[in-house]
Each structure stands twice: as C-alpha cells, then as structure tokens.
Design an enzyme around this catalytic site. Structure first.
Site: not given
Ligand code: G3P
Ligand code: CA
Length: 241
Positions: A6-7, A33, A35, A48, A108, A110, A227
């Site tokens: 995640h990120r 993942e 953004d 993000h 994602e 945004k 993470d």
């Molecule tokens: O895609 C899952 C998650 O990344 C969504 O929330 O705020 O971390 O972008 P956020």
């Molecule tokens: Ca995200």
C-alpha cells in the site's frame, strides 16, 4: 491472496515513491497500490494527498504546481530527504518500473476531493500506450470516476468505500465493476461470501495487523492492501500461498 504493498512498502519507506515501490516488490508483494493526481501542466503524478505538505517539504495543492515544480520538493522524511527516488513520481515512472515484472498495479484515482479534468482518459491512454491493461486495476472512492473508466475501457475496476453501502454487492454489480474495495472495518464473512457468489473480487484496505491478515486469508479474500508487505508475505508463506 494478493499482497498489495500500500503506497509501496510504506511502513519503512516514504509512501508513494519509487523507492517505496521498489522495496514493496523486494518484500515479495505481488501487487502495488498507488494514488494518482494531476499537476498544473496536466501530468499524472503519484502522491496520496491533494496537498503536498504532509509528505514533502513544501506547501500547496498538487494541481497548482507544474511537474517541474513538484519534482523540486524534497521528501519530508529526514532520512530520505536527499534520496532522488523519494521525489514525487509520475505515473509513467511507475509503469516503467512494473512493465517487465509480475506485478498487479492498483491505481487509485484520487478524484473524490478535486475533480481533475480528464484524469480517467489520461490514465487509460497511458496504460494502453504501455499495453499494461492486464496488469492494472483502477479504483476510486468517487464512483463517477469508475463509471467513466467503464465507459471507455475494459480495464479491471474496483469501488472503494469507507462507509457502509446498502446492498453493496448488488450495487457493485449494477456498476459492472470487478471488485469491491472496502475498509477493513466494513468486512464480514457474509460479505466476502456474497461477493464471491456474485463473481466479485474482494480487496481490503488497510490490513496492517497479523490477526486480520490471517483472518482474511482464512476467508479467501482476494487481496489486501498493507503498509507491511514483508509481514504479510511471511504470513502468506506460513499458509503456502
Ligand atoms: O486503495 C486502498 C486505500 O489506499 C484507500 O485509502 O486513503 O489509503 O488512499 P487511502
Ligand atoms: Ca490509496
């Protein structure tokens, strides 16, 4: 279960940077993942927040800076401030990183706070240019963005949500998406089962605690955004996954 860093490997490295994504891959994650937003000069950039201030040494909205300006900001994390792989990446740079690797990339969009004009078209055109359609899943909290994606491409899609949606499985089916991406707090065994019965994948965010990682594996969840991709990889290996 797909382990989505995640990120990137964001527990140890600055989120949404090339370094963090490379480390996510090294940790054994099969998914990443990121953004995506747009700069003032219409470039697709990976970060993000709408504002750069939390993660970079500057202040202001992504949309108000050109790419060259965005690239000039150093990462806020002290230990990584002089690391060139810790600047704001473009989506193109991320596609270059994954194009020859066995990695599924969740992009994602945004668009839930700032509606960037034509971001859906621009992202899809770039993916098509790279011929990476089969290695991407597009998601958003803004389901209007997902509808736009569905109208112009066959790339896989997922709907993100952080508040309960009534009859979410039927809703997802009505949109024609491939996956639901709920917050971990909204997930139940019943929801996972119902989604699977309706041929929907279930990818859950953000799963950082081993207890939940094991629980989701036991419930045949399709993907988890974490993470801690190294930790999730260890737990997947315990289960020979
Ligand atoms: O895609 C899952 C998650 O990344 C969504 O929330 O705020 O971390 O972008 P956020
Ligand atoms: Ca995200």
């Amino acid at each position: 279960m797909i382990n989505f860093a995640h990120r990137g490997a964001s527990s140890d490295y600055p989120e949404n940077t090339i370094l963090s994504l490379k480390e996510g891959i090294k940790s054994g994650a099969k998914g990443l993942e990121i953004d995506v937003h747009k700069s003032k000069d219409n470039k697709l950039v990976v970060i993000h927040d709408e504002d750069i201030e939390r993660t970079f040494m500057g202040r202001g909205l992504v949309k108000d800076f050109t790419l060259a300006e965005l690239k000039s900001f150093k990462n806020r994390k002290k230990l990584f401030r002089d690391n060139e792989e810790c600047r704001i990446p473009t989506l193109k740079e991320v596609l270059d990183l994954i194009k020859d690797k066995d990695i599924l990339l969740n992009i994602e969009l945004k668009t839930d706070i700032i509606p960037y004009p034509n971001i859906e078209e621009d992202v899809i055109n770039l993916i098509n240019e790279y011929k990476l359609e089969d290695k991407i899943i597009l998601s958003s909290f803004n389901h209007e963005s997902i509808k736009k994606v569905k109208a112009i491409s066959k790339i896989k899609t997922g709907i993100l949500y952080k508040k309960p949606i009534k009859d979410v499985v039927q809703y997802a089916k009505s949109l024609g998406v491939d996956a639901i991406h709920p917050d971990l707090i909204l997930v139940s065994e019943k929801l996972i089962k119902e989604a699977h019965e309706n041929n929907l994948m279930v990818n859950i965010y953000t799963v950082n605690i081993p207890f939940f990682m094991r629980l989701l594996i036991a419930n045949n969840v399709d993907g988890a955004f974490t993470d801690y991709p190294e930790l999730l990889n260890e737990i997947l290996q315990e289960n020979n996954i």
